[in-house]
Design a protein around this motif. Structure first.
Motif, PDB file in Angstrom:
ATOM      1  N   MET A  30       0.859  -1.176  -0.042  1.00  0.00           N
ATOM      2  CA  MET A  30       0.114  -0.234   0.065  1.00  0.00           C
ATOM      3  C   MET A  30       0.855   1.302  -0.124  1.00  0.00           C
ATOM      4  SD  MET A  30      -2.805  -1.081  -0.501  1.00  0.00           S
ATOM      5  CE  MET A  30      -3.736   0.687  -0.506  1.00  0.00           C
ATOM      6  N   ILE A  31       2.023   1.097   0.788  1.00  0.00           N
ATOM      7  CA  ILE A  31       2.844   2.341   0.566  1.00  0.00           C
ATOM      8  C   ILE A  31       3.489   2.458  -0.691  1.00  0.00           C
ATOM      9  CG2 ILE A  31       4.944   3.208   1.510  1.00  0.00           C
ATOM     10  CD1 ILE A  31       4.137   2.687   4.262  1.00  0.00           C
ATOM     11  N   ALA A  32       3.937   1.394  -1.279  1.00  0.00           N
ATOM     12  CA  ALA A  32       4.579   1.427  -2.633  1.00  0.00           C
ATOM     13  C   ALA A  32       3.489   1.951  -3.575  1.00  0.00           C
ATOM     14  CB  ALA A  32       5.081   0.081  -3.082  1.00  0.00           C
ATOM     15  N   ILE A  33       2.134   1.408  -3.510  1.00  0.00           N
ATOM     16  CA  ILE A  33       1.163   2.135  -4.451  1.00  0.00           C
ATOM     17  C   ILE A  33       1.223   3.410  -4.267  1.00  0.00           C
ATOM     18  CG2 ILE A  33      -1.494   1.983  -5.064  1.00  0.00           C
ATOM     19  CD1 ILE A  33      -1.035  -1.136  -4.315  1.00  0.00           C
ATOM     20  N   THR A  34       0.940   4.033  -3.091  1.00  0.00           N
ATOM     21  CA  THR A  34       0.706   5.500  -2.929  1.00  0.00           C
ATOM     22  C   THR A  34       2.105   6.223  -3.427  1.00  0.00           C
ATOM     23  OG1 THR A  34      -0.345   4.859  -0.787  1.00  0.00           O
ATOM     24  CG2 THR A  34       0.404   7.107  -1.109  1.00  0.00           C
ATOM     25  N   LEU A  35       3.302   5.897  -3.274  1.00  0.00           N
ATOM     26  CA  LEU A  35       4.496   6.382  -3.576  1.00  0.00           C
ATOM     27  C   LEU A  35       4.488   6.453  -5.195  1.00  0.00           C
ATOM     28  CD1 LEU A  35       7.107   5.128  -1.345  1.00  0.00           C
ATOM     29  CD2 LEU A  35       6.209   7.599  -1.657  1.00  0.00           C
ATOM     30  N   ALA A  36       4.097   5.312  -5.981  1.00  0.00           N
ATOM     31  CA  ALA A  36       4.103   5.306  -7.493  1.00  0.00           C
ATOM     32  C   ALA A  36       3.050   6.422  -7.851  1.00  0.00           C
ATOM     33  CB  ALA A  36       3.768   3.754  -7.902  1.00  0.00           C
ATOM     34  N   ASP A  37       1.921   6.331  -7.043  1.00  0.00           N
ATOM     35  CA  ASP A  37       0.981   7.187  -7.706  1.00  0.00           C
ATOM     36  C   ASP A  37       1.291   8.677  -7.670  1.00  0.00           C
ATOM     37  OD1 ASP A  37      -1.842   8.260  -8.224  1.00  0.00           O
ATOM     38  OD2 ASP A  37      -2.160   8.689  -6.112  1.00  0.00           O
ATOM     39  N   HIS A  38       1.997   9.093  -6.464  1.00  0.00           N
ATOM     40  CA  HIS A  38       2.645  10.492  -6.296  1.00  0.00           C
ATOM     41  C   HIS A  38       3.658  10.713  -7.130  1.00  0.00           C
ATOM     42  CE1 HIS A  38       0.053  12.559  -2.989  1.00  0.00           C
ATOM     43  NE2 HIS A  38      -0.058  11.375  -2.707  1.00  0.00           N
ATOM     44  N   TRP A  39       4.475   9.742  -7.494  1.00  0.00           N
ATOM     45  CA  TRP A  39       5.639   9.931  -8.435  1.00  0.00           C
ATOM     46  C   TRP A  39       5.183  10.378  -9.857  1.00  0.00           C
ATOM     47  CZ3 TRP A  39      10.396  11.077  -9.703  1.00  0.00           C
ATOM     48  CH2 TRP A  39      11.010  10.470 -10.882  1.00  0.00           C
ATOM     49  N   LEU A  40       3.903   9.509 -10.417  1.00  0.00           N
ATOM     50  CA  LEU A  40       3.658   9.786 -11.554  1.00  0.00           C
ATOM     51  C   LEU A  40       2.953  10.943 -11.527  1.00  0.00           C
ATOM     52  CD1 LEU A  40       2.145   6.271 -12.387  1.00  0.00           C
ATOM     53  CD2 LEU A  40       4.058   7.294 -13.378  1.00  0.00           C
ATOM     54  N   ARG A  41       2.323  11.536 -10.649  1.00  0.00           N
ATOM     55  CA  ARG A  41       1.409  12.972 -10.407  1.00  0.00           C
ATOM     56  C   ARG A  41       2.515  13.923 -10.498  1.00  0.00           C
ATOM     57  NH1 ARG A  41      -2.524  11.805  -5.496  1.00  0.00           N
ATOM     58  NH2 ARG A  41      -3.013  14.182  -5.705  1.00  0.00           N
ATOM     59  N   TRP A  42       3.625  13.674  -9.879  1.00  0.00           N
ATOM     60  CA  TRP A  42       4.666  14.899  -9.950  1.00  0.00           C
ATOM     61  C   TRP A  42       5.338  14.930 -11.089  1.00  0.00           C
ATOM     62  CZ3 TRP A  42       9.639  14.502 -11.263  1.00  0.00           C
ATOM     63  CH2 TRP A  42      10.571  15.453 -11.130  1.00  0.00           C
ATOM     64  N   ARG A  43       5.497  13.847 -11.852  1.00  0.00           N
ATOM     65  CA  ARG A  43       6.162  13.791 -13.121  1.00  0.00           C
ATOM     66  C   ARG A  43       5.187  14.564 -14.249  1.00  0.00           C
ATOM     67  NH1 ARG A  43       7.507   8.319 -16.375  1.00  0.00           N
ATOM     68  NH2 ARG A  43       5.018   8.413 -16.680  1.00  0.00           N
ATOM     69  N   ALA A  44       3.856  14.290 -14.138  1.00  0.00           N
ATOM     70  CA  ALA A  44       2.917  14.873 -14.972  1.00  0.00           C
ATOM     71  C   ALA A  44       2.967  16.459 -14.875  1.00  0.00           C
ATOM     72  CB  ALA A  44       1.419  14.398 -14.881  1.00  0.00           C
ATOM     73  N   GLN A  45       2.919  16.779 -13.550  1.00  0.00           N
ATOM     74  CA  GLN A  45       2.804  18.198 -13.248  1.00  0.00           C
ATOM     75  C   GLN A  45       4.070  19.119 -13.305  1.00  0.00           C
ATOM     76  OE1 GLN A  45       1.423  19.104  -9.141  1.00  0.00           O
ATOM     77  NE2 GLN A  45       1.058  21.436  -9.634  1.00  0.00           N
ATOM     78  N   CYS A  46       5.253  18.390 -12.727  1.00  0.00           N
ATOM     79  CA  CYS A  46       6.570  19.120 -12.264  1.00  0.00           C
ATOM     80  C   CYS A  46       7.534  18.963 -13.201  1.00  0.00           C
ATOM     81  CB  CYS A  46       6.710  19.259 -10.767  1.00  0.00           C
ATOM     82  SG  CYS A  46       5.452  19.931  -9.943  1.00  0.00           S
ATOM     83  N   ALA A  47       7.718  17.662 -13.788  1.00  0.00           N
ATOM     84  CA  ALA A  47       8.942  17.060 -14.553  1.00  0.00           C
ATOM     85  C   ALA A  47       9.724  18.113 -15.387  1.00  0.00           C
ATOM     86  CB  ALA A  47       8.897  15.614 -14.875  1.00  0.00           C
ATOM     87  N   ALA A  48       8.759  18.691 -16.091  1.00  0.00           N
ATOM     88  CA  ALA A  48       9.039  19.605 -17.028  1.00  0.00           C
ATOM     89  C   ALA A  48       9.157  21.122 -16.631  1.00  0.00           C
ATOM     90  CB  ALA A  48       8.364  19.605 -18.413  1.00  0.00           C
ATOM     91  N   ALA A  49       8.961  21.430 -15.547  1.00  0.00           N
ATOM     92  CA  ALA A  49       9.095  22.548 -14.959  1.00  0.00           C
ATOM     93  C   ALA A  49      10.594  23.013 -14.867  1.00  0.00           C
ATOM     94  CB  ALA A  49       8.565  22.755 -13.570  1.00  0.00           C
ATOM     95  N   PRO A  50      10.921  24.511 -15.179  1.00  0.00           N
ATOM     96  CA  PRO A  50      12.337  24.936 -14.993  1.00  0.00           C
ATOM     97  C   PRO A  50      12.685  24.843 -13.493  1.00  0.00           C
ATOM     98  CG  PRO A  50      10.765  26.771 -15.522  1.00  0.00           C
ATOM     99  CD  PRO A  50      10.015  25.372 -15.500  1.00  0.00           C
ATOM    100  N   ASP A  51      14.064  24.756 -13.219  1.00  0.00           N
ATOM    101  CA  ASP A  51      14.704  24.777 -11.886  1.00  0.00           C
ATOM    102  C   ASP A  51      14.808  26.316 -11.553  1.00  0.00           C
ATOM    103  OD1 ASP A  51      15.774  24.431  -9.512  1.00  0.00           O
ATOM    104  OD2 ASP A  51      17.387  23.371 -10.207  1.00  0.00           O
ATOM    105  N   ARG A  52      13.949  26.748 -10.360  1.00  0.00           N
ATOM    106  CA  ARG A  52      13.980  28.181 -10.469  1.00  0.00           C
ATOM    107  C   ARG A  52      15.008  28.453  -8.916  1.00  0.00           C
ATOM    108  NH1 ARG A  52      10.406  30.540 -13.408  1.00  0.00           N
ATOM    109  NH2 ARG A  52       8.410  29.144 -14.000  1.00  0.00           N
ATOM    110  N   THR A  53      15.383  27.151  -8.316  1.00  0.00           N
ATOM    111  CA  THR A  53      16.253  27.295  -7.168  1.00  0.00           C
ATOM    112  C   THR A  53      17.364  28.320  -7.181  1.00  0.00           C
ATOM    113  OG1 THR A  53      17.474  25.390  -7.686  1.00  0.00           O
ATOM    114  CG2 THR A  53      15.700  24.813  -6.506  1.00  0.00           C
ATOM    115  N   GLN A  54      18.094  28.455  -8.303  1.00  0.00           N
ATOM    116  CA  GLN A  54      19.028  29.266  -8.462  1.00  0.00           C
ATOM    117  C   GLN A  54      18.558  30.768  -8.568  1.00  0.00           C
ATOM    118  OE1 GLN A  54      21.926  27.799  -7.892  1.00  0.00           O
ATOM    119  NE2 GLN A  54      20.733  25.986  -7.739  1.00  0.00           N
ATOM    120  N   ASP A  55      17.393  31.011  -8.883  1.00  0.00           N
ATOM    121  CA  ASP A  55      17.098  32.618  -8.832  1.00  0.00           C
ATOM    122  C   ASP A  55      16.543  33.108  -7.565  1.00  0.00           C
ATOM    123  OD1 ASP A  55      17.221  32.209 -11.740  1.00  0.00           O
ATOM    124  OD2 ASP A  55      15.191  31.337 -12.111  1.00  0.00           O
ATOM    125  N   ASN A  56      16.341  32.112  -6.403  1.00  0.00           N
ATOM    126  CA  ASN A  56      15.876  32.593  -5.394  1.00  0.00           C
ATOM    127  C   ASN A  56      17.047  33.308  -4.508  1.00  0.00           C
ATOM    128  OD1 ASN A  56      13.377  31.605  -5.864  1.00  0.00           O
ATOM    129  ND2 ASN A  56      13.595  29.722  -4.853  1.00  0.00           N
TER     130      ASN A  56
END
Length: 382
Positions: free
Chosen positions: A356-382
């Protein structure tokens, strides 16, 4: 009946009853190209199946999975993956004389209150028999985590009754320590503290002979999980993992990190201090913490530290000891369950919790990849 699905991007839907023909899971969101075979599934299914030692139920089930869809030539196709596990050793007659009695600790009364009808054979849909297909889905999720970021999920027993294991560093516990004793023999209780494990086995065997049962605690650790998984409000990673664990039968409590121990701490004691981690430099800073009382999640989002969750599992409710109860008509009576039941649920609970924990993590990994994977890295601009 609603509520048979879990997850968003990686979504499982299960169907089946304890004494029906079998259980099935349909998994949506599986990426193509993941190698999966019946042999892969059997590794964890064999850890969950009944009859594996004298301290678990003696119901004999091979739990041999059949992959019905979603795999071609040993590789996932990207379409819905379906897995069936047939029931083979039901003894419905064991339940015929208690069909009108409410078993203490079970969902009999609440099912009647909700539906006005229930499958009394072994608990029907509320039986832990349904978790076998969750474990199968968990194998698929584990493969996704390993391929995506080298993630691993390991669970083990930390407590049975008053016996508590000493675990110095949860992130260092290996599957071999969980599955085998120091001498290489089978570790039927799945406690990595082998001295305490031997005492746990003796205790479980004692309560089994008395016709009773006993509860305990299991811990599950996910390592190599990257920072950034989870959402900040309703879909917090900790909240979804808690729901995943609470969805498993017999779970009465869930905590992570320092858990309830934080109630006696001051903030200066409970806070984990941020530091620069190994391989950190000016161009690519690696941020971590000097301790992990937060259990790998802050603000509902993973920090990169190991995720450490614990679940309290109640004693098995079905007992050979006679107990008072009432019938559907409210008439006082007594009940003694004849079926084959675990004197302690913890040994077989471990692979279910991992799944159940692996299923939850796989779900959140795929959700992160869909939303944020292509986003630019802004950490150096802060």
């Amino acid at each position: 009946m609603a509520g048979n699905s879990f997850g968003q991007a990686f979504r499982i839907t299960t169907a089946g009853e304890s004494h029906g023909p079998g259980n099935v899971v349909i998994i949506d969101g599986v990426p193509p190209g993941i190698p999966i075979s019946v042999e892969d599934l059997l590794v964890d299914l064999n850890r969950r199946k009944p009859g594996q030692s004298k301290i678990v139920t003696q119901r004999k089930e091979a739990d041999h999975p059949e992959i019905l869809a979603g795999v071609f030539e040993g590789i996932t196709t990207g379409t819905s993956l379906a897995i069936l596990i047939r029931n083979e050793d039901q003894r419905s007659k064991d339940y015929s004389d208690i069909k009108d009695k409410y078993r203490p600790g079970h969902a009999d009364y609440t099912y009647d209150a909700k539906y006005g009808f229930r499958d009394y054979r072994g608990g029907g849909r509320s039986s832990a028999r349904e978790t076998n297909v969750r474990v199968a889905a968990g194998v698929v999720a584990k493969k996704i985590l390993e391929a995506a970021f080298g993630g691993h999920v390991v669970g083990y027993v930390t407590q049975v009754g008053d016996l508590r294991a000493r675990i110095e560093d949860p992130a260092t516990v290996t599957i071999d320590q969980v599955e085998k004793m120091s001498d290489g023999e089978l570790n039927p209780v799945r406690c990595p503290d082998h001295e305490v494990a031997s005492q746990m086995i003796e205790l479980i065997d004692q309560v089994r002979k008395e016709g009773d049962s006993i509860g305990g605690v299991a811990e599950v650790v996910a390592t190599n999980v990257p920072a950034g998984l989870g959402e900040p409000v309703f879909d917090k990673l900790k909240a979804d993992i808690a729901k995943a664990l609470f969805s498993i039968p017999a779970v009465l409590g869930v905590e992570y990190g320092s858990g309830f121990a934080c109630a006696t701490m001051r903030g200066s004691e409970n806070n984990d201090h941020f530091i620069a981690g190994e391989n950190s430099n000016v161009d690519t800073p690696v941020i971590t913490t000097d301790s992990n009382r937060h259990g790998g999640s802050l603000g509902g989002i993973s920090t990169g530290q190991p995720l450490v969750f614990r679940a309290a599992v109640k004693p098995t409710s079905s007992l050979l000891i006679e107990q008072p109860t009432v019938t559907k008509q409210g008439e006082p009576t007594s009940i003694k369950t004849k079926g084959r039941h675990d004197p302690c649920l913890l040994p077989r609970f471990v692979p279910i919790a991992e799944a159940m924990i692996a299923i939850t993590l796989a779900d959140h990994w795929l959700r992160w990849r869909a939303q944020c994977a292509a986003a630019p890295d802004r950490t150096q601009d802060n």
